[in-house]
Design an enzyme around this catalytic site. Sequence first.
Site, PDB file in Angstrom:
ATOM      1  N   LYS A 114       0.817  -1.218   0.000  1.00  0.00           N
ATOM      2  CA  LYS A 114       0.000   0.000   0.000  1.00  0.00           C
ATOM      3  C   LYS A 114       0.848   1.264   0.000  1.00  0.00           C
ATOM      4  CE  LYS A 114      -3.979  -1.920   2.297  1.00  0.00           C
ATOM      5  NZ  LYS A 114      -4.908  -1.689   3.406  1.00  0.00           N
ATOM      6  N   GLY A 162      -8.592  -7.027   3.616  1.00  0.00           N
ATOM      7  CA  GLY A 162      -9.747  -7.574   4.318  1.00  0.00           C
ATOM      8  C   GLY A 162     -10.007  -6.877   5.649  1.00  0.00           C
ATOM      9  N   LYS A 199      -3.686   9.987   8.000  1.00  0.00           N
ATOM     10  CA  LYS A 199      -4.680  10.842   8.658  1.00  0.00           C
ATOM     11  C   LYS A 199      -6.013  10.099   8.645  1.00  0.00           C
ATOM     12  CE  LYS A 199      -6.761  15.411   8.036  1.00  0.00           C
ATOM     13  NZ  LYS A 199      -6.611  15.876   9.425  1.00  0.00           N
ATOM     14  N   TYR A 200      -6.731  10.150   9.767  1.00  0.00           N
ATOM     15  CA  TYR A 200      -8.026   9.476   9.843  1.00  0.00           C
ATOM     16  C   TYR A 200      -9.083  10.446   9.335  1.00  0.00           C
ATOM     17  CZ  TYR A 200     -11.671   6.442  11.764  1.00  0.00           C
ATOM     18  OH  TYR A 200     -12.747   5.608  11.919  1.00  0.00           O
ATOM     19  N   LYS A 235     -16.754  -4.668   4.198  1.00  0.00           N
ATOM     20  CA  LYS A 235     -17.908  -4.270   3.406  1.00  0.00           C
ATOM     21  C   LYS A 235     -19.124  -5.156   3.686  1.00  0.00           C
ATOM     22  CE  LYS A 235     -14.583  -2.809  -0.020  1.00  0.00           C
ATOM     23  NZ  LYS A 235     -13.762  -3.251  -1.144  1.00  0.00           N
ATOM     24  N   GLU A 273      -9.352   2.048  -5.067  1.00  0.00           N
ATOM     25  CA  GLU A 273     -10.198   2.501  -3.953  1.00  0.00           C
ATOM     26  C   GLU A 273      -9.829   3.921  -3.534  1.00  0.00           C
ATOM     27  OE1 GLU A 273     -11.241  -1.774  -1.825  1.00  0.00           O
ATOM     28  OE2 GLU A 273      -9.870  -0.436  -0.783  1.00  0.00           O
ATOM     29  N   GLU A 286      -6.004   2.653  -1.948  1.00  0.00           N
ATOM     30  CA  GLU A 286      -5.243   1.464  -2.330  1.00  0.00           C
ATOM     31  C   GLU A 286      -5.795   0.919  -3.640  1.00  0.00           C
ATOM     32  OE1 GLU A 286      -5.609  -2.306  -0.496  1.00  0.00           O
ATOM     33  OE2 GLU A 286      -7.706  -2.081   0.042  1.00  0.00           O
ATOM     34  N   ASN A 288      -6.664  -2.857  -5.511  1.00  0.00           N
ATOM     35  CA  ASN A 288      -6.745  -4.306  -5.369  1.00  0.00           C
ATOM     36  C   ASN A 288      -6.534  -4.940  -6.741  1.00  0.00           C
ATOM     37  OD1 ASN A 288      -7.252  -4.378  -2.572  1.00  0.00           O
ATOM     38  ND2 ASN A 288      -9.380  -3.799  -2.943  1.00  0.00           N
ATOM     39  N   ARG A 290      -7.065  -7.699  -8.336  1.00  0.00           N
ATOM     40  CA  ARG A 290      -7.794  -8.968  -8.489  1.00  0.00           C
ATOM     41  C   ARG A 290      -9.248  -8.665  -8.755  1.00  0.00           C
ATOM     42  NH1 ARG A 290     -10.596  -8.635  -3.543  1.00  0.00           N
ATOM     43  NH2 ARG A 290      -9.391  -7.537  -1.972  1.00  0.00           N
TER      44      ARG A 290
HETATM   45  P1  ADP Z   1     -13.130  -6.969  -1.537  1.00  0.00           P
HETATM   46  O1  ADP Z   1     -11.929  -6.072  -1.336  1.00  0.00           O
HETATM   47  O2  ADP Z   1     -13.141  -7.740  -2.794  1.00  0.00           O
HETATM   48  O3  ADP Z   1     -14.377  -6.309  -1.170  1.00  0.00           O
HETATM   49  P2  ADP Z   1     -12.630  -8.292   0.898  1.00  0.00           P
HETATM   50  O4  ADP Z   1     -11.773  -7.169   1.397  1.00  0.00           O
HETATM   51  O5  ADP Z   1     -13.861  -8.656   1.623  1.00  0.00           O
HETATM   52  O6  ADP Z   1     -12.980  -8.122  -0.596  1.00  0.00           O
HETATM   53  O7  ADP Z   1     -11.689  -9.546   0.722  1.00  0.00           O
HETATM   54  C1  ADP Z   1     -12.082 -10.667  -0.020  1.00  0.00           C
HETATM   55  C2  ADP Z   1     -11.426 -11.866   0.546  1.00  0.00           C
HETATM   56  O8  ADP Z   1     -10.035 -11.744   0.410  1.00  0.00           O
HETATM   57  C3  ADP Z   1     -11.652 -12.052   2.026  1.00  0.00           C
HETATM   58  O9  ADP Z   1     -11.648 -13.438   2.271  1.00  0.00           O
HETATM   59  C4  ADP Z   1     -10.458 -11.384   2.658  1.00  0.00           C
HETATM   60  O10 ADP Z   1     -10.225 -11.914   3.939  1.00  0.00           O
HETATM   61  C5  ADP Z   1      -9.393 -11.754   1.674  1.00  0.00           C
HETATM   62  N1  ADP Z   1      -8.300 -10.788   1.556  1.00  0.00           N
HETATM   63  C6  ADP Z   1      -8.373  -9.539   1.067  1.00  0.00           C
HETATM   64  N2  ADP Z   1      -7.170  -8.955   1.027  1.00  0.00           N
HETATM   65  C7  ADP Z   1      -6.288  -9.862   1.493  1.00  0.00           C
HETATM   66  C8  ADP Z   1      -4.873  -9.867   1.707  1.00  0.00           C
HETATM   67  N3  ADP Z   1      -4.102  -8.816   1.427  1.00  0.00           N
HETATM   68  N4  ADP Z   1      -4.310 -10.983   2.202  1.00  0.00           N
HETATM   69  C9  ADP Z   1      -5.076 -12.043   2.510  1.00  0.00           C
HETATM   70  N5  ADP Z   1      -6.400 -12.106   2.325  1.00  0.00           N
HETATM   71  C10 ADP Z   1      -7.010 -11.040   1.845  1.00  0.00           C
HETATM   72  P1  ADP Z   2      -8.089  -3.140   3.245  1.00  0.00           P
HETATM   73  O1  ADP Z   2      -6.874  -3.418   2.431  1.00  0.00           O
HETATM   74  O2  ADP Z   2      -8.190  -3.940   4.478  1.00  0.00           O
HETATM   75  O3  ADP Z   2      -9.309  -3.114   2.390  1.00  0.00           O
HETATM   76  P2  ADP Z   2      -8.138  -0.219   3.199  1.00  0.00           P
HETATM   77  O4  ADP Z   2      -6.889   0.564   3.224  1.00  0.00           O
HETATM   78  O5  ADP Z   2      -8.825  -0.377   1.887  1.00  0.00           O
HETATM   79  O6  ADP Z   2      -7.847  -1.658   3.808  1.00  0.00           O
HETATM   80  O7  ADP Z   2      -9.150   0.363   4.271  1.00  0.00           O
HETATM   81  C1  ADP Z   2     -10.320  -0.345   4.645  1.00  0.00           C
HETATM   82  C2  ADP Z   2     -11.371   0.617   5.173  1.00  0.00           C
HETATM   83  O8  ADP Z   2     -10.879   1.352   6.297  1.00  0.00           O
HETATM   84  C3  ADP Z   2     -11.791   1.688   4.191  1.00  0.00           C
HETATM   85  O9  ADP Z   2     -12.794   1.241   3.311  1.00  0.00           O
HETATM   86  C4  ADP Z   2     -12.291   2.790   5.106  1.00  0.00           C
HETATM   87  O10 ADP Z   2     -13.581   2.526   5.578  1.00  0.00           O
HETATM   88  C5  ADP Z   2     -11.351   2.682   6.281  1.00  0.00           C
HETATM   89  N1  ADP Z   2     -10.195   3.587   6.123  1.00  0.00           N
HETATM   90  C6  ADP Z   2      -8.989   3.266   5.587  1.00  0.00           C
HETATM   91  N2  ADP Z   2      -8.148   4.323   5.584  1.00  0.00           N
HETATM   92  C7  ADP Z   2      -8.846   5.345   6.129  1.00  0.00           C
HETATM   93  C8  ADP Z   2      -8.517   6.716   6.447  1.00  0.00           C
HETATM   94  N3  ADP Z   2      -7.314   7.215   6.184  1.00  0.00           N
HETATM   95  N4  ADP Z   2      -9.476   7.483   7.016  1.00  0.00           N
HETATM   96  C9  ADP Z   2     -10.698   6.970   7.316  1.00  0.00           C
HETATM   97  N5  ADP Z   2     -11.047   5.691   7.070  1.00  0.00           N
HETATM   98  C10 ADP Z   2     -10.147   4.889   6.488  1.00  0.00           C
HETATM   99 MG    MG Z   3      -9.536  -1.879   0.740  1.00  0.00          MG
END
Ligand code: ADP
Ligand code: ADP
Ligand code: MG
Length: 444
Positions: A114, A162, A199-200, A235, A273, A286, A288, A290
């Site tokens: 990331k 995830g 930053k949040y 989600k 995203e 980030e 994804n 896939r």
């Molecule tokens: P999406 O981003 O497609 O909405 P999710 O974040 O719910 O999907 O992830 C889909 C599946 O992939 C879940 O089983 C989640 O635990 C897994 N997953 C997502 N990112 C990773 C990762 N970086 N490493 C391992 N498993 C992951």
């Molecule tokens: P993952 O790889 O687990 O999907 P993300 O970086 O996409 O992680 O973040 C997952 C979720 O966390 C986002 O969809 C959002 O709801 C929250 N989030 C992530 N970063 C921020 C941020 N900087 N400020 C507020 N919410 C965040």
């Molecule tokens: Mg994400």
Amino acid sequence: MKILIANRGEIALRVLRAAHELNIGTVAVYSMADKDALHVKLADEAYCIGKSFSRDSYLNMENILSVAVLAQVNYIHPGYGFLSESPLFRRLCRECNIGFIGPHERTMELMGDKVMAKEIAKKAGIPVVPGSDGEVATEEEALRIARTIGYPLLVKASSGGGGKGIRIVEREEELKGAFTASKNEALANFGSDGVYLEKYLKNPRHIEFQILRDEFGNAVHLGERDCSLQRRKQKVVEESPSPTLPADLRQRMGEAAVKCADASDYLGAGTVEFLLVSDGSFYFMEMNTRIQVEHPVTEMVTGVDLVKEQILIALGQELSMKDKPLELRGHALECRINAEDPANNFAPSPGNISFLHFPSGNGIRVDSACYSGADIVPFYDSMVAKIIVHGKDRAEAISKMKSALYELTIQGIKTNQEYQEEIISSDFFRDGDYHTLTLDHMRG
Ligand code: ADP
Ligand code: ADP
Ligand code: MG
């Protein structure tokens, strides 16, 4: 032509069906826990790849590649989760002379991290969520950088996914603990402990763009998905288009997503995203690399079969829609139905499905690998079905989802069905008035 599907559950079926339609042979792999799974029954060939824990089967590269070589497959489709974002697995496929349905190894390396992904987006002129420039190595460094970012902030794992490896820090006193906790969670889940600070953002919306890019450099975006309805960063409900995204922002964010695809020499289907805040500023979060769980809502409004596109791009074809402007038609919603117990803090609720009835009808689609009598095993993800609806407009989609959820019957295990009904029937959902913390505020 033969494809091995290195996955299980609904996404394995989704890929099998796309391959069948393209007249491509299919090879399923399964763990011991999945011997009665539907993907095993529906594939042309199926091979057991190990014991029930993922690390012994769906994450076991040697076993999967042995099957691929012996069954003489041409390509591997990794689905989502498991090995789908592993550059090492992608490289091993190449070394075994097997194609991979997904981006290049280098792209996976760059965008899977990331911190590097944000760097690439930034260089491409796309606003990124403000935070540390790169990973933060020590607590002292974290404290120093945190002062420049300000609180609240997030500690995030570079390799996270995830919703794992993320910690909120409201005050300086909490930073050290969160820093260590995030590092440990990242190491345990992703095998590397790099973390960074961000930053949040206050009450943002999660808006992501589906992109497709072929090896000739043709790239398109297929509109957005609003995935702001999350429970603890995971989600729960997704929709396309977003109920609140103005057309000019859609255009700017879509262009930014395509820029990310170009900048990373992307190949295949991917998702960029963003977080969108109330003043209309958006930030890259980030990418994804896939197919995504929620891809069906995009398929419903664009009419594009994303998994077929993935396969055809891997086969070296040009994007089928490269000369046709894409039109978004109507409105689509997806509710994730999980085997979990809302009354017990959403704890996983595996077990035997004694009876199952899925809704169907005009504009209703269910992606699931479950059937009456199937066991929901405790080893993997708790998602059991995705209920997807498509209406001429958002109001019709909401009515259809209400009716579909009313009809859905799953007996024998606990699910979040009623929780989903509560969300879909809420005023905030009807008004499109929600953000990433709305569900966490709704109840426990
Ligand atoms: P999406 O981003 O497609 O909405 P999710 O974040 O719910 O999907 O992830 C889909 C599946 O992939 C879940 O089983 C989640 O635990 C897994 N997953 C997502 N990112 C990773 C990762 N970086 N490493 C391992 N498993 C992951
Ligand atoms: P993952 O790889 O687990 O999907 P993300 O970086 O996409 O992680 O973040 C997952 C979720 O966390 C986002 O969809 C959002 O709801 C929250 N989030 C992530 N970063 C921020 C941020 N900087 N400020 C507020 N919410 C965040
Ligand atoms: Mg994400």
